[in-house]
Design a protein around this motif. Structure first.
Motif, PDB file in Angstrom:
ATOM      1  N   ASN A 849       0.812  -1.146   0.125  1.00  0.00           N
ATOM      2  CA  ASN A 849       0.068   0.252  -0.259  1.00  0.00           C
ATOM      3  C   ASN A 849       0.879   1.395  -0.003  1.00  0.00           C
ATOM      4  O   ASN A 849       1.990   1.153   0.401  1.00  0.00           O
ATOM      5  N   ASP A 850       0.302   2.402  -0.457  1.00  0.00           N
ATOM      6  CA  ASP A 850       0.891   3.528  -0.391  1.00  0.00           C
ATOM      7  C   ASP A 850       0.780   4.225   1.013  1.00  0.00           C
ATOM      8  O   ASP A 850      -0.350   4.633   1.192  1.00  0.00           O
ATOM      9  N   ARG A 851       1.822   4.059   1.907  1.00  0.00           N
ATOM     10  CA  ARG A 851       1.758   4.718   3.288  1.00  0.00           C
ATOM     11  C   ARG A 851       2.622   5.818   3.554  1.00  0.00           C
ATOM     12  O   ARG A 851       3.443   6.049   2.577  1.00  0.00           O
ATOM     13  N   ILE A 852       2.381   6.341   4.799  1.00  0.00           N
ATOM     14  CA  ILE A 852       3.606   7.262   5.035  1.00  0.00           C
ATOM     15  C   ILE A 852       5.024   6.528   5.220  1.00  0.00           C
ATOM     16  O   ILE A 852       4.913   5.425   5.521  1.00  0.00           O
ATOM     17  N   ALA A 853       6.034   7.040   5.008  1.00  0.00           N
ATOM     18  CA  ALA A 853       7.367   6.490   5.362  1.00  0.00           C
ATOM     19  C   ALA A 853       7.515   5.994   7.013  1.00  0.00           C
ATOM     20  O   ALA A 853       7.139   6.642   7.849  1.00  0.00           O
ATOM     21  N   LYS A 854       7.949   4.852   6.580  1.00  0.00           N
ATOM     22  CA  LYS A 854       8.401   4.368   8.166  1.00  0.00           C
ATOM     23  C   LYS A 854       9.227   5.032   9.143  1.00  0.00           C
ATOM     24  O   LYS A 854       9.051   5.146  10.311  1.00  0.00           O
ATOM     25  N   GLU A 855       9.927   5.903   8.353  1.00  0.00           N
ATOM     26  CA  GLU A 855      10.916   6.818   8.800  1.00  0.00           C
ATOM     27  C   GLU A 855      10.054   7.762   9.838  1.00  0.00           C
ATOM     28  O   GLU A 855      10.968   8.449  10.655  1.00  0.00           O
ATOM     29  N   PHE A 856       9.053   7.922   9.809  1.00  0.00           N
ATOM     30  CA  PHE A 856       8.154   8.853  10.393  1.00  0.00           C
ATOM     31  C   PHE A 856       8.396   8.510  12.269  1.00  0.00           C
ATOM     32  O   PHE A 856       8.403   9.351  12.951  1.00  0.00           O
ATOM     33  N   PHE A 857       8.484   7.372  12.281  1.00  0.00           N
ATOM     34  CA  PHE A 857       8.789   6.892  13.828  1.00  0.00           C
ATOM     35  C   PHE A 857       9.915   7.084  14.297  1.00  0.00           C
ATOM     36  O   PHE A 857      10.380   6.981  15.557  1.00  0.00           O
ATOM     37  N   PHE A 858      10.943   7.529  13.574  1.00  0.00           N
ATOM     38  CA  PHE A 858      11.928   7.923  14.166  1.00  0.00           C
ATOM     39  C   PHE A 858      11.855   9.299  14.891  1.00  0.00           C
ATOM     40  O   PHE A 858      12.923   9.531  15.816  1.00  0.00           O
ATOM     41  N   ILE A 859      11.035  10.213  14.559  1.00  0.00           N
ATOM     42  CA  ILE A 859      10.978  11.382  15.259  1.00  0.00           C
ATOM     43  C   ILE A 859      10.629  11.169  16.789  1.00  0.00           C
ATOM     44  O   ILE A 859      11.220  11.834  17.953  1.00  0.00           O
ATOM     45  N   PRO A 860       9.423  10.395  17.143  1.00  0.00           N
ATOM     46  CA  PRO A 860       9.247  10.168  18.585  1.00  0.00           C
ATOM     47  C   PRO A 860      10.274   9.294  19.287  1.00  0.00           C
ATOM     48  O   PRO A 860      10.418   9.783  20.432  1.00  0.00           O
ATOM     49  N   ALA A 861      10.978   8.567  18.557  1.00  0.00           N
ATOM     50  CA  ALA A 861      12.179   7.878  19.104  1.00  0.00           C
ATOM     51  C   ALA A 861      13.316   8.711  19.546  1.00  0.00           C
ATOM     52  O   ALA A 861      13.751   8.573  20.713  1.00  0.00           O
ATOM     53  N   LEU A 862      13.665   9.733  18.701  1.00  0.00           N
ATOM     54  CA  LEU A 862      14.692  10.595  18.954  1.00  0.00           C
ATOM     55  C   LEU A 862      14.194  11.482  20.063  1.00  0.00           C
ATOM     56  O   LEU A 862      14.900  12.105  21.078  1.00  0.00           O
TER      57      LEU A 862
END
Length: 881
Positions: A849-862
């Motif tokens: 599927n066309d989804r948001i980039a998985k790298e988006f979850f790096f933000i809350p992690a950082l």
């Protein structure tokens, strides 16, 4: 540290790696002569000399010997193993039966050379002489393996031989593999008389590639390059907190690039670094453990990688440059993580640094120097590429000659600079005052040692429109020739540039004469051959395992047992494979361990992953096995590298091994992560994203190291450790959280699946879930394959294009057997029955599927990481560096 401890460590290296026989002048000279002859033979067959001699003289043997090289290679290995490694305690003499074994072993190998034409005229129709010589060769090889590597590999090889001879009597084995057993004649012919067994891929790689890389490393070490690595590391990092330990990590990484032995690496660098670590406050066990962890990890570092890189080229069937690319990021991350672990230990122990004359080099300056050095090497490479590109129209296909002139000028220039500084000689680690040397004179005093390495890396990696990369064997050959020139000339040339006269050269007693250079060169030839004894017989013995697999299908038996225990769960399977690698690695050298476990378990991991819907690249599986095989070198109670380090540190070897293993196992998270997140291996990753992946993965690895150490900026509380673990997981597996939020795939079944496949844009990937009865058991199983259409067309047409023919039967997509020669034939036709009562079918097709980039979850992690930094910062009680 005393001289006795150094000698005991060196004795351990001799017993484990190079042979500990001391049987008098005649035996020593014979072993020495065989070592020199073996090294020269390997250089001879790697060069163009055989072809030139054959063409000039008309004598075909000069060219034919190259084709027969692996037989001669094993003959040398067996002879040296028998002579150099005593058995039954006979270290001071060579008993009559050893002489007999030498004659029998060499004769059984050379029999295949002398009678090659007769053997070729009767393929598969083995004569009595063939079988007798094969049996003798197998026996002598097993004895040689026992001498040089111990009992474990012998037991494993004998177990596989027992399976070949007696497996046909077992109904269980027969039901799994359809193997009906083998006669003695058939088995001996399979193992010895052809290239399916002992003289197979592993020994071929040892002959054509591994020896040259080991010889290159030995020449570099004997010429002084190993000491230069150590001194540069001490000069660069010694003045930081816990500096000697950090220098041990860096120097072991650099020597590990060219060394295939954890034990030899431990002694080479540990002789100097372990006493320094003890001097600044490390306990004997921790000092030894740091060196052990650093030295074992050295085998992860390209280009040599403990010889496994060259085997991966053959087993995974990808170019060498691809192996290096996939291995590079995990190797760098693991070493930086080890540096960080050492740093945290230094903070916990409140250790100091070495004093250093001249300007203090801080962390920022060290980073600047690393980046500057990397950019300088890139600029030099680019300049040479441009230089050769400009000359190509003038001298077509002959730009190598001006490039060689440029290399000579660079060598002489670096030698001239080095002659302005004192020679880089080993310091006495037992002296009362130990200082970190100044970086500038240390670096420039031996910078010319980097030229052969530059030649090696250039030949392996640089490719342009007019230049092709060389094969690993040719790359090692040319780099070794450059190293030979350096070894023979650097000492007398530096003396001349310093103004020494000929008489001074002849009378020089400080090791800088031409005589000393020749001694270094000859010592390098001997050391290279001695270091290859264990690898030579190990790759031969490993051929028994590989040959048994091809003869009996043994991997199916092991695979079914492990798969049954794992219950089809990939995580459990990976843990079991890791444990198997660790256990086998306690008694096997890394190369043999890698061959055994990867041959048995790599197909199983790929298969189980596909059954659970995870496509695991084969290179990821091979690197996974290799990583855990390396860890066995410091795994108690056997880890020989830990015993070598303890001999120097005077610490407890078991405790040293346990602590070293605890350091290494903290970086063992990486193999599990790159199975599930192949970005770490730079698979289908663009350069810009590769840099991003590197920094994110590095942060995750460092945070994980901090959790396991219980210390980040300050001592970590339990709830902080939980948060940090969550940060690590979010950075390594961001797709896990994304999959909980948004579905990754859209599933289509029956005719709708063909429609979805036809609508898929060219170059996009679909996942096909295929179910079919098992070829042997009839039990219906399932697997997942990837399909990337390269042309437009309907779903059926796109399947036909890759050899998959589908018939619509209502809502069922019945699948015919893939056509031979098509991409999925080997993956499906060998394992599944397409002609049984239960039809094979495509159950469904999944399209991402066309989804948001998985790298988006790096933000809350950082953000969580920054929160822990802010909380811990007020509790910090000391400066970090």
């Amino acid at each position: 540290m005393t001289d006795t401890s150094v000698r005991s460590a060196e004795d351990m290296v001799a017993e484990a790696d190079t042979g500990a026989r001391n049987a008098g002048p005649f035996a020593a000279n014979l072993i020495f002569g065989l070592c020199i002859a073996w090294s020269l033979f390997q250089l001879y067959i790697a060069s163009k000399v055989p072809g030139v001699l054959a063409q000039a003289t008309g004598i075909s043997i000069f060219a034919n010997i190259v084709a027969q090289a692996r037989f001669v290679h094993l003959a040398f290995a067996i002879a040296l193993a028998t002579l150099a490694f005593p058995i039954f305690g006979h270290r001071d003499r060579i008993p009559w039966y050893d002489w007999a074994l030498v004659v029998l072993g060499v004769s059984s190998c050379l029999y295949l050379v002398i009678f090659r034409f007769e053997i070729a005229d009767r393929p598969g129709l083995w004569s009595n002489a063939d079988i007798v010589m094969s049996g003798i060769g197998m026996f002598v090889l097993m004895v040689a393996v026992f001498r040089s590597l111990g009992l474990p590999l012998v037991i494993i090889a004998l177990a596989f031989l027992a399976l070949a001879f007696f497996g046909g009597y077992s109904d269980w084995v027969g039901s799994i593999t359809n193997y009906g057993g083998s006669s003695f004649s058939k088995a001996m012919g399979h193992y010895w008389m052809q290239t399916e067994g002992i003289f197979g891929v592993a020994l071929g790689v040892s002959t054509s590639m591994i020896f040259l890389f080991v010889l290159f490393g030995a020449l570099l070490e004997k010429a002084g390059g190993g000491n230069w690595f150590i001194k540069v590391a001490i000069a660069l990092l010694g003045s930081l907190r816990g500096g000697p330990a950090k220098a041990a990590v860096l120097s072991s990484m650099m020597t590990g690039m060219i060394s295939g032995s954890s034990i030899a690496n431990t002694v080479t660098t540990g002789t100097f670094t372990i006493p320094l670590m003890r001097r600044i406050g490390f306990t004997p066990e921790k000092a030894g453990a740091v060196e052990v962890a650093s030295s074992t990890n050295g085998q992860l570092t390209p280009p040599v990688m403990g010889a496994a890189a060259f085997l991966m080229v053959e087993y995974v069937n990808i170019p060498y440059i691809e192996v290096v690319k996939h291995a590079f990021l995990p190797a760098v991350i693991s070493y930086i993580a080890l540096l960080y672990i050492v740093h945290l230990e230094s903070l916990k122990l409140r250790l100091e640094r070495l004093t250093k004359p001249g300007r203090h080099i801080g962390v920022v300056m060290i980073l600047i120097l690393f980046v500057t050095g990397f950019l300088a090497m890139a600029a030099i490479t680019y300049a040479v590429v441009l230089f050769r590109a400009m000359l190509e129209p003038i001298t077509p296909d002959a730009t190598i000659y001006p490039a060689l002139v440029l290399l000579l000028i660079a060598y002489l220039a670096l030698l001239f600079v080095a002659s302005r500084y004192p020679d880089v000689v080993p310091d006495d680690p037992n002296s009362r005052v130990v200082e970190a040397p100044r970086l500038t004179p240390t670096f420039w005093g031996g910078a010319y040692y980097a030229l052969p390495i530059f030649v090696l890396v250039w030949n392996l990696m640089v490719r342009t429109e007019t230049l092709d990369r060389l094969s690993p064997a040719l790359s090692a050959f040319w780099a070794t020739l450059v190293m030979i020139i350096v070894a023979l000339t650097h000492r007398p040339l530096k003396q001349m540039m310093r103004g020494a006269t000929h008489s001074h050269l002849a009378a020089s007693k400080d090791g800088n004469s031409f005589d000393q250079a020749v001694r270094d060169f000859v010592a390098g030839l001997e050391s290279g051959a001695r270091n290859m004894i264990g690898i030579g017989v190990a790759t031969g013995a490993a051929g028994i395992i590989v040959g048994t697999i091809s003869l009996t299908g043994a991997h199916q038996i092991i695979g079914q047992v492990i798969e049954t225990i794992a219950g089809g769960n990939l995580i459990i399977l990976l843990v079991l494979v890791a444990i198997l690698s660790l256990i086998l690695g306690m008694g096997l050298p890394t190369t043999a361990n890698y061959i055994v476990v990867s041959s048995l378990m790599a197909p199983v991991i790929v298969s189980v992953g596909a059954q659970s819907g995870l496509i695991v690249p084969l290179i990821a599986v091979h690197l996974f096995v290799f990583y855990f095989g390396i860890l066995a070198d410091d795994t108690p109670p056997v880890g020989l590298a830990a015993y070598a380090a303890a001999a120097i540190s005077r610490g407890d070897p078991i405790k040293t091994g346990i602590i070293g293993f605890s350091y290494d196992i903290r970086t063992a998270l990486l193999p599990f992560m790159f199975i599930f997140n192949t970005d770490l291996l730079l698979i289908d990753v663009e350069p810009v994203k590769a840099v991003f992946v590197f920094f994110i993965s590095l942060i995750a690895m460092l945070v994980f190291a901090a959790v396991t150490q219980g210390y980040f900026i300050a001592k970590t509380k339990k709830w902080e450790a939980v948060v940090l673990v969550l940060v690590v997981f979010m950075l390594f597996r961001p797709d896990f959280f994304l999959n909980q939020w948004q579905e990754q795939y859209t599933e289509a079944r029956g005719p709708a699946a063909l429609t979805a496949l036809g609508d898929l844009p060219t170059g996009s990937t679909a996942r096909l879930r295929i179910s079919a009865p098992d070829f042997d058991t009839g039990i219906v199983g399932a697997t997942t394959v990837m399909l990337t259409p390269e042309t437009e067309g309907s779903g059926s047409e796109r399947l036909d294009a890759v050899g998959l023919s589908v018939i619509e039967d209502g809502d069922m997509l019945v699948l015919d057997e893939p056509f031979p020669g098509t991409p999925y034939f080997g993956q499906l036709a060998n394992d599944y029955d397409f002609y049984g009562s239960t039809p094979a079918q495509i159950e469904f097709i999944e399209i991402e599927n066309d989804r948001i980039a998985k790298e988006f979850f790096f933000i809350p992690a950082l953000l969580l990481l920054l929160m822990i930094v802010a909380i811990q910062h007020p509790r910090a009680t000391q400066r970090p560096f």
